[in-house]
Design a protein around this motif. Structure first.
Motif, PDB file in Angstrom:
ATOM      1  N   ALA A 186       0.828  -1.203   0.000  1.00 24.92           N
ATOM      2  CA  ALA A 186       0.000   0.000   0.000  1.00 24.92           C
ATOM      3  C   ALA A 186       0.866   1.259   0.000  1.00 24.92           C
ATOM      4  O   ALA A 186       0.359   2.350  -0.206  1.00 24.92           O
ATOM      5  N   GLN A 187       2.171   1.107   0.222  1.00 27.23           N
ATOM      6  CA  GLN A 187       3.055   2.269   0.250  1.00 27.23           C
ATOM      7  C   GLN A 187       3.210   2.819  -1.161  1.00 27.23           C
ATOM      8  O   GLN A 187       3.588   2.103  -2.078  1.00 27.23           O
ATOM      9  N   LYS A 188       2.900   4.097  -1.303  1.00 22.32           N
ATOM     10  CA  LYS A 188       2.997   4.748  -2.609  1.00 22.32           C
ATOM     11  C   LYS A 188       3.595   6.133  -2.422  1.00 22.32           C
ATOM     12  O   LYS A 188       3.489   6.722  -1.358  1.00 22.32           O
ATOM     13  N   VAL A 189       4.225   6.637  -3.461  1.00 26.92           N
ATOM     14  CA  VAL A 189       4.718   8.017  -3.468  1.00 26.92           C
ATOM     15  C   VAL A 189       4.064   8.733  -4.642  1.00 26.92           C
ATOM     16  O   VAL A 189       3.774   8.125  -5.676  1.00 26.92           O
ATOM     17  N   TYR A 190       3.823  10.021  -4.466  1.00 27.62           N
ATOM     18  CA  TYR A 190       3.196  10.804  -5.519  1.00 27.62           C
ATOM     19  C   TYR A 190       4.277  11.519  -6.314  1.00 27.62           C
ATOM     20  O   TYR A 190       5.166  12.150  -5.747  1.00 27.62           O
ATOM     21  N   VAL A 191       4.190  11.422  -7.636  1.00 31.44           N
ATOM     22  CA  VAL A 191       5.118  12.099  -8.534  1.00 31.44           C
ATOM     23  C   VAL A 191       4.319  13.140  -9.295  1.00 31.44           C
ATOM     24  O   VAL A 191       3.343  12.807  -9.972  1.00 31.44           O
ATOM     25  N   GLY A 192       4.694  14.400  -9.158  1.00 31.65           N
ATOM     26  CA  GLY A 192       3.967  15.469  -9.824  1.00 31.65           C
ATOM     27  C   GLY A 192       4.936  16.487 -10.391  1.00 31.65           C
ATOM     28  O   GLY A 192       6.151  16.313 -10.342  1.00 31.65           O
ATOM     29  N   GLY A 193       4.402  17.556 -10.938  1.00 33.50           N
ATOM     30  CA  GLY A 193       5.239  18.601 -11.508  1.00 33.50           C
ATOM     31  C   GLY A 193       5.417  18.377 -12.993  1.00 33.50           C
ATOM     32  O   GLY A 193       4.492  17.985 -13.693  1.00 33.50           O
TER      33      GLY A 193
END
Length: 167
Positions: free
Chosen positions: A128-135
């Motif tokens: 369930a561990q996730k990281v958000y990538v944006g920009g």
């Protein structure tokens, strides 16, 4: 005057020699007198830093629970927000915070009421561990987190840099 200087040096050398002869045995006795008790070191400090700690199951993880000798009981389950999983053969079992080995033992114990000598294997299918990538990436969004994931790898998993990115 030369004799006095020679006597002073000789006297100083004698004092130094006497000091060393007294100090060395004392240091040897003190050094051998006590040994540190390494059993009192907390396990977090004593653990080898190159060895990763076992993964702890979290809410939202997808698990594969396999019973090798009774395939009909195999299930894929998601850890609920309350930390429980529900299996047909055991009912509710606490999973969050446990390692896969600890969960296997809990399931084995709970399923022994219905199965004779159950064998159980638990695998984390997805975390369930996730990281958000944006920009300035082609497609912003979440990337499943895994050990040693670099920021650049996360960017490429979201399609790479956008065409407007200035490097």
């Amino acid at each position: 005057m030369k004799k006095i200087a020679a006597k002073t040096v000789s006297k100083g050398s004698t004092i130094r020699l006497l000091f060393l002869l007294c100090t060395i045995p004392v240091l040897m006795i003190v050094g051998c007198a006590s040994r540190p008790d390494f059993s009192q070191i907390p396990s977090e400090i004593a653990r080898d830093p190159t060895v990763a700690a076992p993964y702890r199951i979290e809410n939202g993880d997808t698990l594969l629970v396999k019973f090798p000798y009774t395939d009909r009981h195999d299930e894929e389950v998601i850890v609920q927000p309350d930390g429980l999983i529900v299996l047909g053969v055991t009912g509710e079992v606490k999973a969050a915070g446990l390692t896969t080995v600890e969960l296997e033992e809990a399931i084995r114990s709970a399923s022994s009421k219905r199965l004779r000598d159950p064998q159980v294997f638990v695998t984390v299918k997805s975390s369930a561990q996730k990281v958000y990538v944006g920009g300035e990436v082609k497609t912003a969004g979440f990337v499943p987190f895994r050990e040693n994931l670099t920021p650049l790898q996360a960017v490429f998993e979201r399609g790479g840099l956008s065409s407007f990115t200035i490097i």
